[in-house]
Design a protein around this motif. Structure first.
Motif: not given
Length: 303
Positions: A288-303
């Protein structure tokens, strides 16, 4: 006859996808596939926030070699569009997402506000701007990721959420769409199965969980190995997990609303923004990114 015509358009999805190969943005199969997910964006009342998110999307799209964009509905407030010449197409779509990095295919679904307008106009707008892809109210597409594949299933959840005392047409349309979805999921042999709709199954936002979608969609997602469900409706950013399926609410295209913690929540934020998804044979991520183009949160996608 109009409603039947909409469903006949399902067969046109393959032709629409095939035609993309003639456009400059068509890409060859690669080892990575990156795309953006944005919802609830077409609101002239908050143009400044929408423009800020669009500018951030352009930065991330250029940096991450994004190849397409998924819109999770409520594309035009407050009541959809009237026709393919409605000025909202210019003011809230073309004039906002004008950066070169955003001149990509947009795959869109309908939201509840879109249903208040002329649905056929959203289905037909691709004839005006070839970026816009909505061949029917629900449809599929496939993408190559090196030697692997990703199948995408786009739903009209405004029809699916109907429960209790519903009209004869809604009852028929709901059953028809569910039958179609199960057949498509069962037939898919893709390495990734990703479903997109407007309404969340699970959410800590203002609308909360949708019991009807949990009842009818969750069993299909689990049974057929869906990796992720993408949606909007609640104007926030959320990552949730249930039974091995990742649920992402990306409804911050133009404004944010309060969000509470949810028992299935991994992340939530009440602010405008969007989601970047990256599929790769070496591992897939959602950020997820905010309106300032900075990442807010990241996770590996379930597979």
């Amino acid at each position: 006859m109009e409603l039947k015509r909409r469903h006949l358009l399902l067969g046109a999805s393959a032709l629409t996808l095939a035609s993309l190969s003639s456009h400059a943005w068509a890409t060859k199969a690669d080892d990575n596939l990156s795309f953006l997910v944005l919802g609830d964006w077409g609101d002239e009342a908050v143009e400044a926030d929408q423009t800020a998110v669009a500018d951030a999307m352009a930065k991330v799209a250029e940096q991450q070699a994004v190849t397409f964009i998924i819109s999770t509905g409520d594309n035009f407030y407050e009541a959809g569009v009237s026709n393919i010449k409605d000025p909202k197409w210019t003011s809230t779509f073309e004039a906002i997402y004008k950066a070169p990095a955003l001149q990509l295919p947009w795959y869109a679904v309908l939201g509840n506000h879109d249903h208040k307008g002329n649905v056929d106009a959203e289905l037909e707008y691709g004839s005006v701007d070839p970026r816009w892809n909505m061949p029917s109210t629900y449809y599929t597409m496939s993408k190559s990721v090196g030697s692997k594949t990703a199948d995408f299933f786009f739903l009209d959840t405004e029809v699916l959420i109907q429960n209790g005392m519903i009209t004869e047409w809604f009852g028929w349309a709901k059953a028809d769409q569910l039958k179609w979805l199960e057949q498509k999921l069962a037939a898919s042999t893709a390495d990734w199965k990703i479903v997109a709709g407007h309404h969340p199954l699970f959410s800590g936002g203002a609308h909360g969980d949708n019991k009807e979608l949990i009842r009818i969609l969750k069993p299909l997602f689990v049974r057929y190995g869906v990796n992720a469900y993408l949606c909007g409706h609640d104007h926030d950013l959320e990552a949730l997990s249930d039974n091995g399926v990742s649920y992402f609410v990306s409804g911050g295209g133009s404004k944010g609303r309060p969000v509470k913690h949810h028992a299935k929540s991994l992340f939530s934020r009440s602010e405008p923004g969007f989601l970047l998804m990256e599929l790769s044979a070496n591992g897939s991520n959602a950020t997820f990114y905010g309106r300032d183009a900075k990442p807010l949160y990241s996770e590996k996608l379930a597979s």
